[in-house]
Design an enzyme around this catalytic site. Structure first.
Site, PDB file in Angstrom:
ATOM      1  N   ARG A  33       0.808  -1.209   0.000  1.00  0.00           N
ATOM      2  CA  ARG A  33       0.000   0.000   0.000  1.00  0.00           C
ATOM      3  C   ARG A  33       0.845   1.265   0.000  1.00  0.00           C
ATOM      4  O   ARG A  33       0.302   2.361  -0.001  1.00  0.00           O
ATOM      5  CB  ARG A  33      -0.833  -0.002   1.265  1.00  0.00           C
ATOM      6  CG  ARG A  33      -2.307   0.271   0.988  1.00  0.00           C
ATOM      7  CD  ARG A  33      -3.001  -0.135   2.195  1.00  0.00           C
ATOM      8  NE  ARG A  33      -4.318   0.231   2.439  1.00  0.00           N
ATOM      9  CZ  ARG A  33      -5.323  -0.646   2.514  1.00  0.00           C
ATOM     10  NH1 ARG A  33      -5.133  -1.894   2.193  1.00  0.00           N
ATOM     11  NH2 ARG A  33      -6.484  -0.245   2.895  1.00  0.00           N
ATOM     12  N   ARG A  53      -9.763   7.694   4.216  1.00  0.00           N
ATOM     13  CA  ARG A  53      -9.164   6.511   3.578  1.00  0.00           C
ATOM     14  C   ARG A  53      -8.917   6.767   2.099  1.00  0.00           C
ATOM     15  O   ARG A  53      -7.898   6.342   1.546  1.00  0.00           O
ATOM     16  CB  ARG A  53     -10.052   5.291   3.778  1.00  0.00           C
ATOM     17  CG  ARG A  53      -9.874   4.663   5.158  1.00  0.00           C
ATOM     18  CD  ARG A  53     -11.006   3.727   5.507  1.00  0.00           C
ATOM     19  NE  ARG A  53     -11.104   2.580   4.639  1.00  0.00           N
ATOM     20  CZ  ARG A  53     -12.239   1.915   4.408  1.00  0.00           C
ATOM     21  NH1 ARG A  53     -13.350   2.286   4.989  1.00  0.00           N
ATOM     22  NH2 ARG A  53     -12.237   0.871   3.623  1.00  0.00           N
ATOM     23  N   ARG A  61     -18.366  -1.572   9.350  1.00  0.00           N
ATOM     24  CA  ARG A  61     -17.050  -1.480   9.971  1.00  0.00           C
ATOM     25  C   ARG A  61     -16.872  -0.125  10.658  1.00  0.00           C
ATOM     26  O   ARG A  61     -17.419   0.866  10.208  1.00  0.00           O
ATOM     27  CB  ARG A  61     -15.953  -1.664   8.910  1.00  0.00           C
ATOM     28  CG  ARG A  61     -15.607  -3.119   8.659  1.00  0.00           C
ATOM     29  CD  ARG A  61     -14.823  -3.337   7.395  1.00  0.00           C
ATOM     30  NE  ARG A  61     -13.747  -2.379   7.170  1.00  0.00           N
ATOM     31  CZ  ARG A  61     -12.939  -2.431   6.105  1.00  0.00           C
ATOM     32  NH1 ARG A  61     -13.079  -3.391   5.210  1.00  0.00           N
ATOM     33  NH2 ARG A  61     -11.999  -1.538   5.951  1.00  0.00           N
TER      34      ARG A  61
HETATM   35  P1  ADP Z   1      -9.927  -1.124   2.370  1.00  0.00           P
HETATM   36  O1  ADP Z   1     -11.304  -1.631   2.277  1.00  0.00           O
HETATM   37  O2  ADP Z   1      -9.804   0.328   2.699  1.00  0.00           O
HETATM   38  O3  ADP Z   1      -9.044  -1.546   1.235  1.00  0.00           O
HETATM   39  P2  ADP Z   1      -8.551  -2.879   4.243  1.00  0.00           P
HETATM   40  O4  ADP Z   1      -9.507  -3.833   4.813  1.00  0.00           O
HETATM   41  O5  ADP Z   1      -7.624  -3.338   3.196  1.00  0.00           O
HETATM   42  O6  ADP Z   1      -9.389  -1.640   3.746  1.00  0.00           O
HETATM   43  O7  ADP Z   1      -7.673  -2.211   5.403  1.00  0.00           O
HETATM   44  C1  ADP Z   1      -8.260  -1.622   6.537  1.00  0.00           C
HETATM   45  C2  ADP Z   1      -7.240  -0.809   7.299  1.00  0.00           C
HETATM   46  O8  ADP Z   1      -6.132  -1.650   7.681  1.00  0.00           O
HETATM   47  C3  ADP Z   1      -6.583   0.309   6.486  1.00  0.00           C
HETATM   48  O9  ADP Z   1      -7.354   1.485   6.514  1.00  0.00           O
HETATM   49  C4  ADP Z   1      -5.250   0.470   7.213  1.00  0.00           C
HETATM   50  O10 ADP Z   1      -5.387   1.176   8.416  1.00  0.00           O
HETATM   51  C5  ADP Z   1      -4.903  -0.963   7.570  1.00  0.00           C
HETATM   52  N1  ADP Z   1      -4.094  -1.630   6.515  1.00  0.00           N
HETATM   53  C6  ADP Z   1      -4.453  -2.713   5.766  1.00  0.00           C
HETATM   54  N2  ADP Z   1      -3.481  -3.068   4.906  1.00  0.00           N
HETATM   55  C7  ADP Z   1      -2.467  -2.200   5.110  1.00  0.00           C
HETATM   56  C8  ADP Z   1      -1.177  -2.031   4.531  1.00  0.00           C
HETATM   57  N3  ADP Z   1      -0.721  -2.852   3.546  1.00  0.00           N
HETATM   58  N4  ADP Z   1      -0.399  -1.018   4.994  1.00  0.00           N
HETATM   59  C9  ADP Z   1      -0.810  -0.198   5.975  1.00  0.00           C
HETATM   60  N5  ADP Z   1      -2.020  -0.289   6.562  1.00  0.00           N
HETATM   61  C10 ADP Z   1      -2.852  -1.280   6.146  1.00  0.00           C
END
Ligand code: ADP
Ligand code: ZN
Length: 213
Positions: A88, A171, A160
């Protein structure tokens, strides 16, 4: 297959990953799911990640690389994996490159799922998730058969904590700033496949065509 799924929150990475796992036995690895499970379990990892997650900010690269360095070495990765929500940031992408080179592995492609912002906003505010198994629903287009109860496991289907309007807009901002540059990174590496699509079937078809070529 070994793929990275890129795309804004709500672009459908998770849905596409779940469909792809049924095709060839590759496993979906979602850093978001791993982190949410850690938060629910109250582990040290969960405690370290919770504040950033609740605010819609990113968890630190070190924490994420610690998780993924272990995860990618597990047995179920032998049949391939779909990375959903990882990498990310550019540092995560650089670290992944080193990790894969060390393991002697190569990715097939990086799929960038490009969905218009208004569609994303609508999806995220109407999305609901099973807190036990992670199954995704939508109050408008795909509600559980019984309100608030997961069709698959009977667990509670909820919004969520990070899916309020304020956190969602943060986000999306974080995505544009930190994650969107990965498209350029992987384009330079010759691995990028961008799919402009509003349906997961169209994304799957584009991936199949790419892998067949
Ligand atoms: P989305 O639906 O926004 O893609 P995720 O379920 O992938 O959300 O992630 C939820 C949260 O977990 C993110 O907003 C972040 O805080 C954290 N997160 C998940 N993956 C990563 C990553 N690769 N690097 C940093 N933070 C992460
Ligand atoms: Zn469930």
């Amino acid at each position: 297959m070994k793929l990275i799924l890129l795309g804004a929150p709500g672009a459908g990475k998770g849905t596409v990953a779940k469909l792809l796992t049924k095709m060839d036995g590759s496993v979906q690895i979602s850093t978001g799911d791993i982190l949410r499970a850690a938060v629910a379990a109250g582990s040290d990892l969960g405690k370290q990640a919770k504040a950033a997650m609740d605010a819609g900010d990113l968890v630190s690269d070190d924490l994420i690389m610690g998780i993924m360095g272990e995860r990618l070495k597990e047995d179920d990765c032998k049949n391939g994996y779909l990375l959903d929500g990882f990498p990310r940031t550019i540092p995560q992408a650089e670290a992944l490159k080193v990790l894969l080179a060390d393991m002697g592995e190569e990715l097939d492609a990086v799929v960038n799922i490009d969905v218009p912002r208004d569609v994303i906003l609508d999806r995220l505010t109407t999305r609901r998730t099973c807190s036990d198994c992670g199954e995704i629903y939508n109050v408008k287009s795909n509600p559980p058969k019984e309100e608030g109860k997961c069709d698959k496991c009977g667990g509670p289907v909820v919004q969520r904590d990070d899916e309020t309007v304020e956190v969602i807009s943060n986000r999306l901002e974080v995505y544009n700033e930190m994650t969107a540059p990965l498209a350029g990174f992987y384009d330079k590496e010759g691995m990028l496949l961008t799919v402009e699509a509003t349906s997961s079937d169209a994304v799957i078809d584009a991936i199949k065509a790419k892998l067949a070529s």
